[in-house]
Design a protein around this motif. Structure first.
Motif, PDB file in Angstrom:
ATOM      1  N   THR A 119      65.162  31.031  88.275  1.00  0.00           N
ATOM      2  CA  THR A 119      65.848  29.748  88.472  1.00  0.00           C
ATOM      3  C   THR A 119      64.841  28.610  88.320  1.00  0.00           C
ATOM      4  N   LYS A 120      65.356  27.383  88.261  1.00  0.00           N
ATOM      5  CA  LYS A 120      64.467  26.235  88.109  1.00  0.00           C
ATOM      6  C   LYS A 120      63.511  26.121  89.293  1.00  0.00           C
ATOM      7  N   LEU A 121      64.031  26.267  90.519  1.00  0.00           N
ATOM      8  CA  LEU A 121      63.159  26.167  91.698  1.00  0.00           C
ATOM      9  C   LEU A 121      62.222  27.366  91.785  1.00  0.00           C
ATOM     10  N   GLY A 122      62.733  28.537  91.453  1.00  0.00           N
ATOM     11  CA  GLY A 122      61.895  29.726  91.487  1.00  0.00           C
ATOM     12  C   GLY A 122      60.718  29.606  90.542  1.00  0.00           C
ATOM     13  N   THR A 123      60.969  29.077  89.357  1.00  0.00           N
ATOM     14  CA  THR A 123      59.909  28.882  88.370  1.00  0.00           C
ATOM     15  C   THR A 123      58.912  27.826  88.834  1.00  0.00           C
ATOM     16  N   LYS A 124      59.430  26.746  89.430  1.00  0.00           N
ATOM     17  CA  LYS A 124      58.559  25.657  89.871  1.00  0.00           C
ATOM     18  C   LYS A 124      57.605  26.106  90.967  1.00  0.00           C
ATOM     19  N   LEU A 125      57.999  27.094  91.756  1.00  0.00           N
ATOM     20  CA  LEU A 125      57.145  27.573  92.849  1.00  0.00           C
ATOM     21  C   LEU A 125      55.916  28.354  92.375  1.00  0.00           C
ATOM     22  N   LYS A 126      55.897  28.742  91.092  1.00  0.00           N
ATOM     23  CA  LYS A 126      54.758  29.494  90.539  1.00  0.00           C
ATOM     24  C   LYS A 126      54.428  30.702  91.421  1.00  0.00           C
TER      25      LYS A 126
ATOM     26  N   TRP B 193      69.922  25.106  97.067  1.00  0.00           N
ATOM     27  CA  TRP B 193      69.414  23.828  96.563  1.00  0.00           C
ATOM     28  C   TRP B 193      69.170  23.870  95.056  1.00  0.00           C
ATOM     29  N   ASN B 194      68.977  25.063  94.510  1.00  0.00           N
ATOM     30  CA  ASN B 194      68.769  25.174  93.070  1.00  0.00           C
ATOM     31  C   ASN B 194      69.966  24.641  92.280  1.00  0.00           C
ATOM     32  N   LYS B 195      71.152  24.674  92.899  1.00  0.00           N
ATOM     33  CA  LYS B 195      72.370  24.174  92.247  1.00  0.00           C
ATOM     34  C   LYS B 195      72.293  22.667  91.996  1.00  0.00           C
ATOM     35  N   TYR B 196      71.401  22.002  92.700  1.00  0.00           N
ATOM     36  CA  TYR B 196      71.268  20.541  92.579  1.00  0.00           C
ATOM     37  C   TYR B 196      69.970  20.131  91.877  1.00  0.00           C
ATOM     38  N   ALA B 197      69.194  21.108  91.453  1.00  0.00           N
ATOM     39  CA  ALA B 197      67.851  20.832  90.931  1.00  0.00           C
ATOM     40  C   ALA B 197      67.856  19.980  89.660  1.00  0.00           C
TER      41      ALA B 197
END
Length: 310
Positions: free
Chosen positions: A296-303, A196-200
């Motif tokens: 990744t963008k999602l990884g970073t957003k998860l804190k 899903w990070n590919k679509y973030a």
């Protein structure tokens, strides 16, 4: 809404009844390398799903199991009901006859859905590549819900042991191995985040975390409403937030989710993983997370440093 809830509870209650007659090793099947529960999904339905004709005003909620999709679903249904009341002066008729999860139903579901009026609300646990192509081609808006992986694993463990449609586990250690080795229904969560990070960065995708919505539900609901172009008064905003509290949803769970409700709404909190994870398991999850989605963008957003470090 009452009719859609009856459809929801009827399908779940029927699936539970069928699962009660099955052995543990019969509960899951594999499709394109991913496991799914046989009482909810089928290869025939997955193939038929490609015939869904998505629309630009569709509301799609994507989230891995136990990430909070039922919570967000309540919010979305509430928002659309307000929108339809204000713009069309009618009570919402959203998906009255259909189970909200795209991948759950019968092969004729998508032909019926193609005839439903806008705005349609759909949920899914699927990877993006397994969704109907029309969703991306026609720029349907997707709300992507993510949650820290340690709490997802913890919640999934208790859920699996509480409902007959999924294989149960005698020990947490056994479940942890399955969770980390792609033996879960709907696949591996870290793979889910990676894909899903590919679509973030897509303009039609909004990502929200379970944790940020917990910390500030008013701001979270406001941002979701803005993303889908739904204007709210302060009173309407507060009403949506109050109706979607864990306490409120748990109280109404038997009515809204049937037999599912007993195990669906357990704690609804953050950091319950600390009661289960061993030091070795923490290290394994930390390493896998860093390898798959770290940076990744999602990884970073998860804190991850905030919510997943002991």
């Amino acid at each position: 809404m009452e009719k859609s809830r009856k459809t929801f509870t009827d399908i779940i209650d029927k699936a539970i009844a069928v699962a009660n007659t099955m052995d543990r090793d019969e509960l899951l099947f594999s499709y394109k390398g991913i496991l799914y529960p046989v009482t909810f999904c089928s290869p025939e339905v997955f193939r038929a799903m490609e015939s869904l004709e998505a629309r630009s005003d569709d509301i799609i909620l994507a989230g891995y199991p136990k990430s909070g999709t039922n919570w967000l679903g309540q919010i979305l249904y509430d928002l659309v009901a307000i929108f339809e009341k204000k713009t069309q002066n009618k009570e919402s008729s959203m998906n009255d006859e259909e189970f909200p999860y795209l991948e759950i139903g019968d092969t004729g579901k998508y032909e019926r859905m193609n005839k439903l009026p806008s705005r349609r609300v759909m949920f899914t646990h699927l990877l993006p590549e397994n969704l109907p192509r029309s969703i991306f081609k026609n720029n349907a808006k997707i709300l992507l819900l993510i949650r820290n992986p340690k709490d997802v694993a913890t919640s999934f463990y208790y859920f699996s042991n509480g409902i007959s449609t999924l294989p149960s586990y005698e020990a947490w250690d056994d479940f942890f191995v399955a969770f980390m080795t792609k033996k879960m229904p709907w696949g591996c969560y870290l793979e889910y985040l990676s894909e899903w990070n590919k679509y973030a960065d897509d303009k039609n995708v909004m990502t929200i975390t379970y944790e940020e919505l917990k910390e500030n539900p008013v701001l979270g609901v406001k941002n979701i409403a803005d993303f889908f172009g739904i204007s709210l008064t302060e009173k309407e905003l507060q009403g949506v937030v109050e109706r979607s509290t864990f306490q409120s949803m748990k109280k109404n769970s038997q009515k809204t989710h049937g037999a599912f409700g007993k195990v669906l709404f357990r704690k609804g909190g953050v950091s319950d993983w600390k009661n289960l994870f061993s030091e070795e398991q923490n290290e394994k999850m930390d390493k896998a997370f860093e390898e798959r989605v770290g940076g990744t963008k999602l990884g970073t957003k998860l804190k991850y440093e905030v919510y997943c470090k002991a």
